[in-house]
Write an enzyme that holds these catalytic residues in place. Structure first.
Site, PDB file in Angstrom:
ATOM      1  CB  SER A 116      -9.232  10.370 -49.470  1.00 35.92           C
ATOM      2  OG  SER A 116     -10.245   9.523 -49.960  1.00 35.92           O
ATOM      3  CE1 TYR A 147      -4.291  -0.032  -2.774  1.00 35.81           C
ATOM      4  CE2 TYR A 147      -5.227  -2.037  -1.855  1.00 35.81           C
ATOM      5  CZ  TYR A 147      -4.690  -1.352  -2.921  1.00 35.81           C
ATOM      6  OH  TYR A 147      -4.546  -1.974  -4.134  1.00 35.81           O
ATOM      7  CB  THR A 178     -16.518  36.777 -31.498  1.00 34.83           C
ATOM      8  OG1 THR A 178     -17.311  37.661 -32.282  1.00 34.83           O
ATOM      9  CG2 THR A 178     -15.282  37.528 -30.983  1.00 34.83           C
ATOM     10  CG  HIS A 179     -20.607  34.822 -31.805  1.00 37.37           C
ATOM     11  ND1 HIS A 179     -21.449  34.376 -30.822  1.00 37.37           N
ATOM     12  CD2 HIS A 179     -20.159  36.041 -31.385  1.00 37.37           C
ATOM     13  CE1 HIS A 179     -21.523  35.283 -29.849  1.00 37.37           C
ATOM     14  NE2 HIS A 179     -20.730  36.299 -30.170  1.00 37.37           N
ATOM     15  CD  GLN A 232      -4.551  -4.338  -9.227  1.00 38.28           C
ATOM     16  OE1 GLN A 232      -3.920  -4.742  -8.258  1.00 38.28           O
ATOM     17  NE2 GLN A 232      -5.120  -5.154 -10.099  1.00 38.28           N
ATOM     18  CD  GLU A 265      -9.760  15.258 -39.399  1.00 37.10           C
ATOM     19  OE1 GLU A 265     -10.932  14.932 -39.636  1.00 37.10           O
ATOM     20  OE2 GLU A 265      -8.818  14.986 -40.168  1.00 37.10           O
ATOM     21  CG  ASN A 281      -1.940  -1.150   1.146  1.00 39.66           C
ATOM     22  OD1 ASN A 281      -1.983  -1.869   0.143  1.00 39.66           O
ATOM     23  ND2 ASN A 281      -2.707  -1.337   2.200  1.00 39.66           N
ATOM     24  CG  ASN A 310      -8.386  14.101 -45.241  1.00 39.66           C
ATOM     25  OD1 ASN A 310      -8.972  15.028 -45.805  1.00 39.66           O
ATOM     26  ND2 ASN A 310      -8.576  12.838 -45.560  1.00 39.66           N
ATOM     27  CE  LYS A 317     -11.066  15.446 -48.122  1.00 45.47           C
ATOM     28  NZ  LYS A 317     -12.064  14.499 -47.624  1.00 45.47           N
TER      29      LYS A 317
HETATM   30  N1  ARG Z   1      -1.429  -3.818  -7.283  1.00 44.40           N
HETATM   31  C1  ARG Z   1      -1.898  -3.073  -6.158  1.00 44.40           C
HETATM   32  C2  ARG Z   1      -2.358  -1.688  -6.608  1.00 44.40           C
HETATM   33  O1  ARG Z   1      -1.996  -1.303  -7.658  1.00 44.40           O
HETATM   34  C3  ARG Z   1      -0.821  -2.903  -5.164  1.00 44.40           C
HETATM   35  C4  ARG Z   1      -1.296  -2.766  -3.764  1.00 44.40           C
HETATM   36  C5  ARG Z   1      -1.938  -4.015  -3.329  1.00 44.40           C
HETATM   37  N2  ARG Z   1      -2.296  -3.972  -1.939  1.00 44.40           N
HETATM   38  C6  ARG Z   1      -3.088  -4.864  -1.398  1.00 44.40           C
HETATM   39  N3  ARG Z   1      -3.343  -4.733  -0.151  1.00 44.40           N
HETATM   40  N4  ARG Z   1      -3.631  -5.828  -2.107  1.00 44.40           N
HETATM   41  O2  ARG Z   1      -3.082  -0.999  -5.918  1.00 44.40           O
END
Ligand code: ARG
Length: 454
Positions: free
Chosen positions: A274, A314, A152-153, A319, A287, A107, A282, A280
């Site tokens: 094209s 967390y 403008t516009h 993820q 775009e 985490n 483009n 053409k």
């Molecule tokens: N792959 C996880 C993520 O990207 C990493 C952290 C995972 N933590 C856990 N307690 N499972 O968030």
């Protein structure tokens, strides 16, 4: 990694569902850099001998060069980049590798990796934005005497230097750069040491880790540090604004390159043909950039929605942040990367611009100002000139062809010299307030930007 608690293998279906290695593998340089710094803190705390720490550093660097060379095999069952690297390190060097995750959780590890990644991407984006600004300034400078109608516009409004129009985008991109650099400050805080949620009973020197990784400060609350992705949302919103600016520039380029405007001619190298219509040519770069803006907006909305309602701290949901983050960064970098060289090869069709800006109605406001200078209140002057324009429409002529006699029927303040007002150069020369496009101002701005960007 968690086999102690479990009696059954993870279902293959879950492995496939939960893996992130297929996309988070690209965090590898940051994961390795972070682990090396963490190992230094473990050594300082006496949890690794210096030989063990050296084995970790060497092992990680070797894994890094194998990943870089394409010779490293990522394993889906190891879920993510963090576990792939740690497992391989431990397979290679044994116990020191198994000690690396002491006082660390994925985490805080993933929070660190993302922050390191985003910090370096902020710098890369800043360089690309600066290059884009230079391309705009150079295009303006190469065509510094070209005047076009401003709109403008999407209706012809008043004349402006082509360079003034381009410099408007340079200003926008400058604010984008300022936003990125401000966001970078909040990215640039070191989260490692927060553990899974509540730090660790093992005390490590967080400041040492921060110093080694170039962070000016460390996070102040372990729960906040593993829980929030506001810094990534902030960056995605900065990227959405950049994409919005590029999309508007794209629209201008598309209009300018059309036969109807024909102000700009794009080079063959940055246009496509094209498969059916031989004539053409483009403006696909513009775009596609306009189109990709939708993706960049969508990623911002994904991340905001992802985080909404998550309980502290967390949650695995988080993820899902990575693909949105990677996609916005990749998309905006690619757009900037191709747009600047396209502008560098663009040519301005000066004769066509001169033709368009010769429209005398562009100077109707100048005529109103003429009456104001002779004492008429602006509202009344506006009405008089409105009548003159209507009279011109009746007679099928331009304001520059309307006889003085007709002007004088509308107001006795008109004198014999009224037609002199209807000269573009005169009009431009008069626009001298700061920010307005007099020739001197535009030249100064081009020089100012050139100096600032060099
Ligand atoms: N792959 C996880 C993520 O990207 C990493 C952290 C995972 N933590 C856990 N307690 N499972 O968030």
């Amino acid at each position: 990694m968690w086999k102690g608690r479990f009696q059954q293998q993870t279902a293959a279906l879950l492995q496939t569902y939960s893996e992130s290695i297929s996309y988070d593998w690209r965090l590898w340089p940051h994961d390795i850099e972070g682990s090396i710094a963490h190992s230094a803190a473990l050594e300082k705390a006496g949890l690794l001998t210096s030989a063990e720490q050296q084995a970790i550093v060497d092992g990680l660097r070797q894994i890094g060069s194998e990943i870089e060379g394409g010779g490293f095999e990522f394993r889906t069952e190891l879920e993510d980049i963090h576990m792939n690297i740690e497992a391989e390190l431990t397979r290679r060097i044994g116990d020191p590798g198994a000690k690396l995750h002491t006082a660390r959780s994925r985490n805080d590890q993933v929070a660190l990796d993302i922050r390191l990644y985003l910090r370096s991407e902020c710098d890369a984006l800043d360089g690309l934005l600066s290059e884009m600004q230079s391309a705009l300034v150079d295009l303006g400078e190469r065509n510094s005497d070209v005047v076009i109608p401003g709109y403008t516009h999407l209706q012809r409004a008043q004349p402006v230097y082509f360079a003034h129009h381009l410099l408007a985008y340079v200003e926008m991109l400058q604010r984008d750069r300022e936003r990125l650099s401000d966001c970078r400050k909040r990215i640039n805080v070191m989260p490692l040491g927060s553990g899974a949620i509540a730090g660790s009973t093992i005390l490590l020197d967080r400041q040492l880790v921060a110093d080694l990784l170039g962070f000016p400060s460390v996070t102040r609350n372990s729960m906040d540090a593993v829980s929030d992705r506001d810094f990534a949302i902030e960056l995605l919103s900065d990227l959405a604004l950049i994409a919005m600016h590029l999309s508007r520039l794209s629209e201008d380029v598309i209009l300018w390159a059309s036969s109807e405007f024909h102000f700009v001619v794009l080079s063959d190298a940055f246009t496509t043909g094209s498969s059916l219509m031989p004539q053409k040519k483009n403006p696909d770069v513009a775009e596609l950039t306009r189109g990709k803006t939708g993706r960049v907006y969508g990623n911002l909305m994904s991340l905001l929605t992802l985080m909404k309602g998550l309980p502290m701290t967390y949650n695995r949901d988080m993820q899902e942040d990575k693909e949105a983050i990677f996609d916005s960064i990749d998309t905006v970098k690619a757009a900037l990367g191709v747009f600047a060289p396209m502008l560098r090869e663009a040519k301005v069709h000066a004769a066509r611009c001169a033709e368009a800006v010769a429209d005398p109605n562009l100077l109707a406001t100048d005529l109103a100002d003429y009456l104001v200078n002779r004492g008429l209140p602006f509202r009344k002057a506006h009405e008089v000139i409105g009548r003159a324009v209507a009279r011109c429409a009746e007679l099928g002529c331009g304001l520059d062809q309307l006889p003085v006699r007709e002007y004088r029927l509308l107001s006795e303040l008109f004198e014999q010299n009224v037609h002199e007002i209807l000269q573009v150069n005169r009009s431009m020369a008069a626009r001298q307030a700061v920010g307005a496009p007099s020739p001197g101002n535009v030249a100064n701005e081009l020089t100012r930007w050139k100096t600032q960007l060099s």
